[in-house]
Motif scaffolding. Structure first.
Motif, PDB file in Angstrom:
ATOM      1  N   GLY A  19     -19.369  40.449  46.809  1.00  0.00           N
ATOM      2  CA  GLY A  19     -20.100  40.603  48.457  1.00  0.00           C
ATOM      3  C   GLY A  19     -21.280  40.674  48.396  1.00  0.00           C
ATOM      4  N   GLU A  62     -20.790  35.962  45.411  1.00  0.00           N
ATOM      5  CA  GLU A  62     -19.713  35.996  46.454  1.00  0.00           C
ATOM      6  C   GLU A  62     -18.890  36.865  46.223  1.00  0.00           C
ATOM      7  OE1 GLU A  62     -17.528  32.944  49.073  1.00  0.00           O
ATOM      8  OE2 GLU A  62     -18.965  32.044  47.821  1.00  0.00           O
ATOM      9  N   GLN A 115     -20.287  46.824  39.701  1.00  0.00           N
ATOM     10  CA  GLN A 115     -19.029  46.438  39.703  1.00  0.00           C
ATOM     11  C   GLN A 115     -18.388  46.623  38.388  1.00  0.00           C
ATOM     12  OE1 GLN A 115     -17.696  44.597  42.440  1.00  0.00           O
ATOM     13  NE2 GLN A 115     -19.476  45.289  43.429  1.00  0.00           N
ATOM     14  N   SER A 164     -25.219  38.961  49.237  1.00  0.00           N
ATOM     15  CA  SER A 164     -25.544  37.877  49.950  1.00  0.00           C
ATOM     16  C   SER A 164     -26.506  36.885  49.108  1.00  0.00           C
ATOM     17  CB  SER A 164     -26.462  38.263  51.006  1.00  0.00           C
ATOM     18  OG  SER A 164     -25.898  39.362  51.757  1.00  0.00           O
TER      19      SER A 164
END
Length: 159
Positions: free
Chosen positions: A117, A114, A158, A119
């Protein structure tokens, strides 16, 4: 803190998760260990080919059902980088495998995804104990869960 004899199995789960990530899969790895401490079977996530059921925990359940007696299955431990999804927890319960030790929980994974980002998946992230009541389950493993988090950050660009 895990007993010292369990750390090599957990480290192997991390190595398998890293191998999965390097192969383009989600970073999950699992090891099945006998009551005597022998590694019986291990696998990593293999969903990159399009079959979303190719989780290592599911492969362990299938292997155990084909190769171990019910008594040996019940006495075995599954070590895994991430808490079983409901599909894998159900397979674990149906074949009568014993204890599970996971490095990171489904709740942690949900929070991490989450925050990035990403799903959520198509299946509710139920805890193992909710799917297989009464099963001996331990986790997360503090310190090692940070390494799993780093693998998921890499998976989703990330890091």
């Amino acid at each position: 803190m895990r007993p010292d004899h369990e750390m090599p199995y957990l480290q192997r789960c991390l190595t398998l998760a890293e191998e999965a990530l390097a192969a383009g899969d989600e970073p999950f790895g699992s090891v099945l260990v006998s009551a005597e401490g022998e590694v019986l079977f291990e696998d990593r996530n293999r969903i990159a080919g399009g079959d979303a059921t190719r989780h290592p925990e599911f492969a362990i359940a299938r292997w155990a059902a084909e190769h171990l007696s019910p008594e040996a299955r019940a006495a075995a431990t599954v070590y895994t980088s991430g808490e079983h999804c409901p599909m894998c927890a159900a397979a674990h319960g149906w074949v009568g495998l014993g204890r599970i030790v996971y490095i990171s929980s489904s709740a942690q994974l949900g929070t991490w995804l989450e925050a990035m980002g990403v799903s959520p998946g198509p299946v509710a992230p139920l805890p193992i104990r909710q799917v297989v009541p009464g099963l001996a389950v331990e986790g997360p493993v503090a310190g090692l869960d940070d390494r799993v988090h780093a693998l998921h950050r890499r998976r989703h660009g990330q890091d």
